[in-house]
Scaffold this motif. Sequence first.
Motif, PDB file in Angstrom:
ATOM      1  N   ASP A  46       1.120  -1.464   0.187  1.00  0.00           N
ATOM      2  CA  ASP A  46      -0.120   0.407   0.090  1.00  0.00           C
ATOM      3  C   ASP A  46       1.268   1.230  -0.324  1.00  0.00           C
ATOM      4  O   ASP A  46       2.073   0.868   0.431  1.00  0.00           O
ATOM      5  CB  ASP A  46      -1.322  -0.162   0.921  1.00  0.00           C
ATOM      6  N   ARG A  52       0.257  -5.332   1.650  1.00  0.00           N
ATOM      7  CA  ARG A  52      -1.702  -4.544   1.100  1.00  0.00           C
ATOM      8  C   ARG A  52      -2.167  -6.233   2.365  1.00  0.00           C
ATOM      9  O   ARG A  52      -2.022  -6.799   2.180  1.00  0.00           O
ATOM     10  CB  ARG A  52      -2.528  -4.988  -0.286  1.00  0.00           C
ATOM     11  N   HIS A  54      -5.090  -7.496   2.188  1.00  0.00           N
ATOM     12  CA  HIS A  54      -5.723  -8.720   1.748  1.00  0.00           C
ATOM     13  C   HIS A  54      -4.915  -9.922   0.593  1.00  0.00           C
ATOM     14  O   HIS A  54      -4.952 -10.141  -0.341  1.00  0.00           O
ATOM     15  CB  HIS A  54      -7.266  -8.217   0.986  1.00  0.00           C
ATOM     16  N   MET A  55      -3.099  -9.678   0.546  1.00  0.00           N
ATOM     17  CA  MET A  55      -2.427 -10.181   0.062  1.00  0.00           C
ATOM     18  C   MET A  55      -1.501 -11.031   1.250  1.00  0.00           C
ATOM     19  O   MET A  55      -1.608 -10.323   2.233  1.00  0.00           O
ATOM     20  CB  MET A  55      -1.365  -8.983  -0.931  1.00  0.00           C
ATOM     21  N   GLN A  84      -2.664 -13.903  -2.936  1.00  0.00           N
ATOM     22  CA  GLN A  84      -3.967 -13.009  -2.191  1.00  0.00           C
ATOM     23  C   GLN A  84      -4.204 -14.101  -0.994  1.00  0.00           C
ATOM     24  O   GLN A  84      -4.078 -14.745  -1.469  1.00  0.00           O
ATOM     25  CB  GLN A  84      -5.252 -13.114  -3.342  1.00  0.00           C
ATOM     26  N   SER A  85      -4.939 -13.164   0.006  1.00  0.00           N
ATOM     27  CA  SER A  85      -5.023 -13.525   0.964  1.00  0.00           C
ATOM     28  C   SER A  85      -6.728 -14.391   0.685  1.00  0.00           C
ATOM     29  O   SER A  85      -7.402 -13.103  -0.226  1.00  0.00           O
ATOM     30  CB  SER A  85      -5.894 -12.707   2.555  1.00  0.00           C
ATOM     31  N   SER A  87     -10.679 -14.180   0.955  1.00  0.00           N
ATOM     32  CA  SER A  87     -11.319 -13.323   1.587  1.00  0.00           C
ATOM     33  C   SER A  87     -12.384 -13.970   1.224  1.00  0.00           C
ATOM     34  O   SER A  87     -12.130 -13.601  -0.466  1.00  0.00           O
ATOM     35  CB  SER A  87     -10.799 -12.389   2.024  1.00  0.00           C
TER      36      SER A  87
END
Lengths: 89, 372
Positions: A46, A52, A54-55, A84-85, A87
Amino acid sequence: MPSVRFTRNIQRHVECPTREVNGATLREVLDAYFQGNEPARGYVLDDTGKLRKHMAAFIDGRQIDDRDRLSDGVPAAAVVDIVQSLSGG
Amino acid sequence: MSDRCFVSTRKGLFTLDRGASGWRVARAHFVGDNVTLTLHDPWSGDLVAALNHGHFGVKLHRSRDGGATWQEIAAPKYPEKPAGYVPKTPVEGTPVEWSLKLVWALEPGGAGEPGVIWCGTLPGGLFKSADSGDSWELNRPLWDDPLREQWFGGGADQPGIHSICVDPRDARHVKVGVSCGGVWTTRDGGNTWTITAKGMRAEFMPPDKQFEQNVQDPHLLAQCRSHPDVLWVQHHNGIFKSTDGAASWTELKGITPSAFGFPVAVHPADPDTAWFVPGTSDEKRFPVDGRVVVNRTRDGGRSFETITRGLPQEYSYDLVYRHALDVDETGNRLAMGSTTGSVWTSDDGGDSWQTVSSNLPPVYAVRFEKEN
């Protein structure tokens, strides 16, 4: 040298081929990678330089501990995965 | 009269064109991606689209050929927090991140300012570009104002700037609307700012704080182009109007079916004519009795007519977000889009509406292509 590989989901936004780069910490490794691919930086980190929300990042299959400063050590022959996480189901 | 309209949605940017047989969806861009807002700059002809990729963050893309091709450009970037500086939000008490969460407003500068774009963001940042979006600079005087730290989130966790009005008479005279932080005005291009929400009332605050200016939740601020001292606000708990350039605000009472809503559009040549889309206040947020209506005043807010012609009148749960209603430069053509993917247009100043689509993704914003 550590190699860095990226989720395929990011590729449609910005091309991120697997590359070997120098660095002893995740911060150093990613900075080295992004020096050769500046557009990718903002997709992974970010605007404060943190990973980030959601990473996710793995070093040799182990999820990193320090998402803010990216201080986790990276062995010389390590594989770094940026994904990516999961979610949202 | 505008023959083109840009519809920003949860799953792409859709361009509407007006042909002989009416409006139709002509093109789609960024299909599958979350397009939260699109600017058409009347001075340059540029389009700037804001995308929120979620996992990958907020990005801006620009087109210089009417939307045929797009290039990613810089996104606003917050400065580093000073060492040891830990601001807190007044409600949650948690630190405010100096990090871009959402592009919530994009407006062109005024005449004689080619390349200027203003950008409002969550969390509460006002950015300016002097080079058509190639680079951005945070407006520090507003960001550093101690009152800014007291802003708090309305519908979002963090406060944000959603409205930017550049005075057609003087581009240095700019007003911004903040949820929640009232209305702020600069008359010197952003060097100094004054809060200008006197007269607004915040029903959601304790009684002795309801008239504090910095707690107000204007959902959208709109300025009459030909009479810039006349401004309208659709507020969280009512409709407010100013006739003195935001020095004072008057609440309009007795509005049916509801004074709650998000958008407001003002006739560019008639300051007494404005359109609203009322909803059930405020925790439910759907059309009153499941009927989509447009409220229009043509006498400065003394009376409102509730328009239903062409709009669904049963079992309709279309919410129209704050940027999802627009009027063209003639005041005759309007467009609005809803959370359930409906888009309606009017060619007669809102007297009647036609359905363009009922099947688009959730609509965040509609903007006509306008001449300067």
